[in-house]
Design a protein around this motif. Structure first.
Motif, PDB file in Angstrom:
ATOM      1  N   PHE A   1     -10.207  -8.961  -5.777  1.00 29.46           N
ATOM      2  CA  PHE A   1     -10.529  -8.261  -7.008  1.00 29.46           C
ATOM      3  C   PHE A   1      -9.250  -7.781  -7.678  1.00 29.46           C
ATOM      4  N   SER A   2      -9.329  -7.582  -8.985  1.00 34.09           N
ATOM      5  CA  SER A   2      -8.154  -7.169  -9.763  1.00 34.09           C
ATOM      6  C   SER A   2      -8.619  -6.405 -11.003  1.00 34.09           C
ATOM      7  N   PRO A   3      -7.998  -5.297 -11.366  1.00 37.70           N
ATOM      8  CA  PRO A   3      -6.918  -4.640 -10.630  1.00 37.70           C
ATOM      9  C   PRO A   3      -7.478  -3.893  -9.428  1.00 37.70           C
ATOM     10  N   THR A   4      -6.597  -3.432  -8.541  1.00 32.76           N
ATOM     11  CA  THR A   4      -7.083  -2.613  -7.435  1.00 32.76           C
ATOM     12  C   THR A   4      -6.727  -1.149  -7.666  1.00 32.76           C
ATOM     13  N   PRO A   5      -7.728  -0.274  -7.638  1.00 35.54           N
ATOM     14  CA  PRO A   5      -7.462   1.154  -7.841  1.00 35.54           C
ATOM     15  C   PRO A   5      -6.624   1.770  -6.718  1.00 35.54           C
ATOM     16  N   PHE A   6      -6.501   1.077  -5.582  1.00 36.48           N
ATOM     17  CA  PHE A   6      -5.632   1.585  -4.506  1.00 36.48           C
ATOM     18  C   PHE A   6      -4.168   1.589  -4.955  1.00 36.48           C
ATOM     19  N   TYR A   7      -3.861   0.643  -5.852  1.00 35.40           N
ATOM     20  CA  TYR A   7      -2.487   0.562  -6.357  1.00 35.40           C
ATOM     21  C   TYR A   7      -2.349   1.572  -7.499  1.00 35.40           C
ATOM     22  N   THR A   8      -1.980   2.790  -7.138  1.00 33.47           N
ATOM     23  CA  THR A   8      -1.955   3.900  -8.095  1.00 33.47           C
ATOM     24  C   THR A   8      -0.690   3.847  -8.957  1.00 33.47           C
ATOM     25  N   LYS A   9      -0.671   4.684  -9.965  1.00 30.08           N
ATOM     26  CA  LYS A   9       0.501   4.789 -10.832  1.00 30.08           C
ATOM     27  C   LYS A   9       1.726   5.199  -9.998  1.00 30.08           C
ATOM     28  N   GLU A  10       1.465   6.069  -9.036  1.00 32.58           N
ATOM     29  CA  GLU A  10       2.532   6.541  -8.152  1.00 32.58           C
ATOM     30  C   GLU A  10       3.123   5.389  -7.331  1.00 32.58           C
TER      31      GLU A  10
ATOM     32  N   THR B   1      -0.052   1.311   8.796  1.00 30.95           N
ATOM     33  CA  THR B   1      -1.447   1.305   8.337  1.00 30.95           C
ATOM     34  C   THR B   1      -1.548   1.723   6.875  1.00 30.95           C
ATOM     35  N   GLY B   2      -2.662   1.308   6.276  1.00 33.76           N
ATOM     36  CA  GLY B   2      -2.937   1.662   4.889  1.00 33.76           C
ATOM     37  C   GLY B   2      -3.560   0.490   4.170  1.00 33.76           C
ATOM     38  N   PRO B   3      -4.079   0.720   2.946  1.00 36.49           N
ATOM     39  CA  PRO B   3      -4.649  -0.399   2.196  1.00 36.49           C
ATOM     40  C   PRO B   3      -3.566  -1.433   1.862  1.00 36.49           C
ATOM     41  N   GLU B   4      -3.974  -2.694   1.849  1.00 32.83           N
ATOM     42  CA  GLU B   4      -3.041  -3.767   1.516  1.00 32.83           C
ATOM     43  C   GLU B   4      -3.321  -4.254   0.114  1.00 32.83           C
ATOM     44  N   VAL B   5      -2.282  -4.357  -0.687  1.00 34.57           N
ATOM     45  CA  VAL B   5      -2.471  -4.879  -2.037  1.00 34.57           C
ATOM     46  C   VAL B   5      -1.488  -6.023  -2.301  1.00 34.57           C
ATOM     47  N   SER B   6      -1.870  -6.857  -3.239  1.00 33.85           N
ATOM     48  CA  SER B   6      -1.033  -7.996  -3.628  1.00 33.85           C
ATOM     49  C   SER B   6      -0.552  -7.777  -5.052  1.00 33.85           C
ATOM     50  N   VAL B   7       0.739  -7.867  -5.253  1.00 34.16           N
ATOM     51  CA  VAL B   7       1.272  -7.763  -6.605  1.00 34.16           C
ATOM     52  C   VAL B   7       2.065  -9.035  -6.897  1.00 34.16           C
ATOM     53  N   LEU B   8       1.656  -9.744  -7.945  1.00 32.04           N
ATOM     54  CA  LEU B   8       2.323 -10.988  -8.324  1.00 32.04           C
ATOM     55  C   LEU B   8       3.284 -10.715  -9.474  1.00 32.04           C
TER      56      LEU B   8
END
Ligand code: AMP
Ligand code: GLY
Length: 424
Positions: free
Chosen positions: A232-241, A190-197
């Motif tokens: 949407f882009s960027p996604t704040p869920f995709y943190t620096k960490e 589980t957790g937010p899903e993000v897409s990185v191209l």
């Protein structure tokens, strides 16, 4: 240069739009294309799986660069068919596109090279799969068809009964044909899903920017799975960490693993990531741009995309610095009511001219066609309306404003694209 793009969706319209801005390009063709693409490219009536015809066309027209947008032709070996004739083409060869084409392959690759992913087992016999499930105590559990299944080959099962039914429909009833000859049974995470191209040249990988898709048909992530109702882009869920973690354990590791397997990957790798409480995990790989991720990522990209495509083919991606604007973009898909099940087509689309000369607003066509000089609906996902803004909130307000500029019978959209960001 003369460029040929293969595909017919909103993704290919966004690619064509971006290619059209390249100073290197004089003429764009698209096979088969759609109503919107025909305004910036010459559409050619050849299907994406008609490799012989595509190759013959590229030779006849002396095409300098072909870009493959879709997964099916890549997995089927279209790049190999072009290369055999000495034609320049952007995308992974068949032996590398398997990264998307086979879930068994991609899971085994991740396991072998310690790339973080959900725990799993693979099965080629329904009896073995059922015997495994009968011993399993943790639900939900996830069943995945090995091969391409239009994004529908993943079943999340809440009980042993459901899981047994799932095995039956994938492996015995062959709901997705030979895609279900093998299956993966996977731990539910589980957790937010993000897409990185990313762009990849075989050795070097350059990450674009992050994006997030909304796969369910209805507001609040209810309803059936679709190809994607907005991004949407960027996604704040995709943190620096998360970014640092993936740079260390996922991105370059995947490219190196493919090379070590003798399957050098050139093209786009799309990382489908789940940001679990234990850190990012790879849910899936795609060997192409995302749809509708492309419709929010490319409008923010500053580079000449043709230079980047060429660097991937030539193995010189290390010389390219990818640059993205600081602003945000939101894409709302306008669909035909009833999608992804039953819907009607052939309705005239009005108001498309409202997007002309509007900076930061875009209408990318997916299911449209030209009929008697008018653009009409021709699919489930009809248009992707993208707008930029200083931040995600502004971009969302702009995108929803712009959805009012176009109209067609049975127009349907989600009203909460990008809303999850309000919670963080
Ligand atoms: P995939 O095609 O592998 O990306 O799966 C389609 C969707 O199923 C994903 O976008 C997730 O929402 C969900 N999914 C896939 N694998 C898992 C998993 N191991 N745990 C929870 N959800 C999953
Ligand atoms: N938007 C998800 C995909 O392109 O697969």
């Amino acid at each position: 240069m003369k460029v040929l793009i293969v595909g017919s969706g909103g993704r290919e319209h966004a690619i064509a739009w971006k290619v059209a801005q390249s100073k290197k390009v004089d003429k764009i063709y698209c096979a088969p294309g759609n109503g919107g693409i025909s305004e910036i490219a010459e559409c050619v009536d050849i299907g994406a799986m008609e490799f012989d015809k595509l190759v013959a066309f590229a030779k006849k027209e002396a095409i300098d660069l072909t870009i493959i947008g879709m997964d099916d032709p890549l997995v089927g070996g279209v790049v190999d068919a072009f290369e055999k004739e000495g034609l320049r083409v952007f995308g992974p060869r068949k032996n590398a596109a398997v990264l998307e084409g086979s879930k068994v392959f991609s899971k085994d690759l991740m396991k072998k090279y310690n790339i973080p992913t959900a725990g799993y087992d693979t099965f080629t016999s329904p009896e073995d799969a059922i015997a495994f499930l009968e011993k399993n105590e943790k639900y939900p559990i996830v069943l995945k068809a090995d091969g391409l299944a239009l994004g529908k080959g993943v079943l999340i099962c809440n009980s042993l009964e459901e899981a047994k039914d799932g095995v039956k429909s994938l492996m015995l009833d062959k709901q997705f044909g030979s895609a279900g000859d093998s299956i993966v049974i996977e731990e539910f995470i589980t957790g937010p899903e993000v897409s990185v191209l990313s762009f990849v040249d075989g050795k070097t990988i350059k990450i674009m920017t992050s994006a997030q898709d909304h796969k369910r048909a209805k507001d609040g992530d209810q309803g059936l799975n679709t190809g994607g109702m907005g991004t949407f882009s960027p996604t704040p869920f995709y943190t620096k960490e998360a970014d640092e973690f993936c740079k260390k354990y996922v991105y370059q590791a995947t490219v190196d693993a493919m090379r070590a397997e003798g399957r050098e990957f050139k093209g786009i790798i799309f990382f489908g990531l789940m940001l679990t409480p234990d850190g990012p995990r790879v849910l899936e790989y795609n060997a192409r741009f995302g749809d509708p991720e492309t419709q929010v990522v490319l409008p923010r990209m500053k580079n000449d995309i043709v230079e980047v495509f060429e660097a991937c083919i030539d193995g010189t991606l290390d010389k390219i610095e990818l640059e993205f604007e600081e602003d945000a973009a939101v894409c709302v898909v306008l669909a035909s009511d009833g999608y992804p099940e039953k819907y009607e087509k052939g309705f005239e689309i009005k108001g498309l001219d409202n997007f002309k000369d509007k900076d930061g607003y875009y209408v990318f066509h997916a299911g449209t066609k030209m009929a008697d000089g008018k653009i009409v609906t021709n699919g489930g996902r009809v248009l992707g309306v993208t707008a930029k803004g200083a931040d995600l909130k502004a971009a969302r307000a702009n995108a929803y404003e712009a959805t009012k500029w176009v109209d067609f019978d049975n127009k349907y959209m989600r009203n909460d694209i990008g809303k999850a960001i309000d919670r963080i």
